[in-house]
Design a protein around this motif. Structure first.
Motif: not given
Length: 188
Positions: A43, A72, A75-76, A78-82, A85
């Protein structure tokens, strides 16, 4: 040709785009490579991580090829949820491992994963999904507990490394190690 501090000649060093998502990475391959270690960053980290680049340089000095790449796209990321994942991250790691076969000098070398933080869980899931392909897994400061139900299916020898002051992560690694059936070692 570039060399390591111990004089190991790096015959192939290049930037690559891997898999269907064209993930950026960097190969460093000594000649002949004893194996290839794919780095699964955790992360908030990337292929530019100073810690992982240092580990890669030590592996290169030992004759191992390395592949530092991002799991990632920009762009991906930037989405902390990913970042958490794990199935997605493991799939990307598997795609990178499959793409390695496109490089003739790497098609038959043994593969290993080096995971940090959430990348450790992704490495363990990917290793469990393809036990015949992955020969070893190393987790540094990782979250192997996030591999959950895949832990008993990991067959590759696994080294879990955790800092002595990182008590919550020590407990998570101890719990994960207890669920694993493969050869494993926890080093604090």
């Amino acid at each position: 040709m570039p060399t390591t501090s111990r004089g190991t000649v790096i015959r192939h060093e290049r930037d690559v785009l891997l898999g269907p998502h064209q993930l950026p990475g960097r190969f460093a391959i000594p000649e002949p490579p004893r194996g290839l270690v794919l780095f699964a960053h955790g992360s908030g980290s990337s292929r530019f991580s100073q810690r992982n680049r240092y580990v890669a340089s030590v592996l290169q000095e030992a004759g191992m090829g390395t592949l530092l790449f991002d799991l990632l796209t920009e762009a991906e990321a930037e989405d902390r949820r990913l970042v958490f994942d794990i199935p997605l991250l493991a799939e990307r790691l598997q795609q990178a491992a499959a793409a390695v076969a496109d490089f003739p000098q790497l098609a038959k070398v043994p593969l290993g994963y080096f995971g940090a933080s959430t990348g450790a869980a992704a490495a363990l899931v990917a290793a469990a999904r393809e036990p015949e392909r992955i020969r070893a897994v190393v987790s540094r400061g990782g979250r192997p507990d996030l591999a959950g139900e895949f832990l008993p299916d990991v067959q590759a020898p696994t080294l879990l490394i955790v800092g002595g002051d990182d008590e919550p992560v020590i407990a998570m690694n101890q719990e994960a190690a207890a669920q694993m059936r493969c050869e494993r070692k926890l080093v604090i």
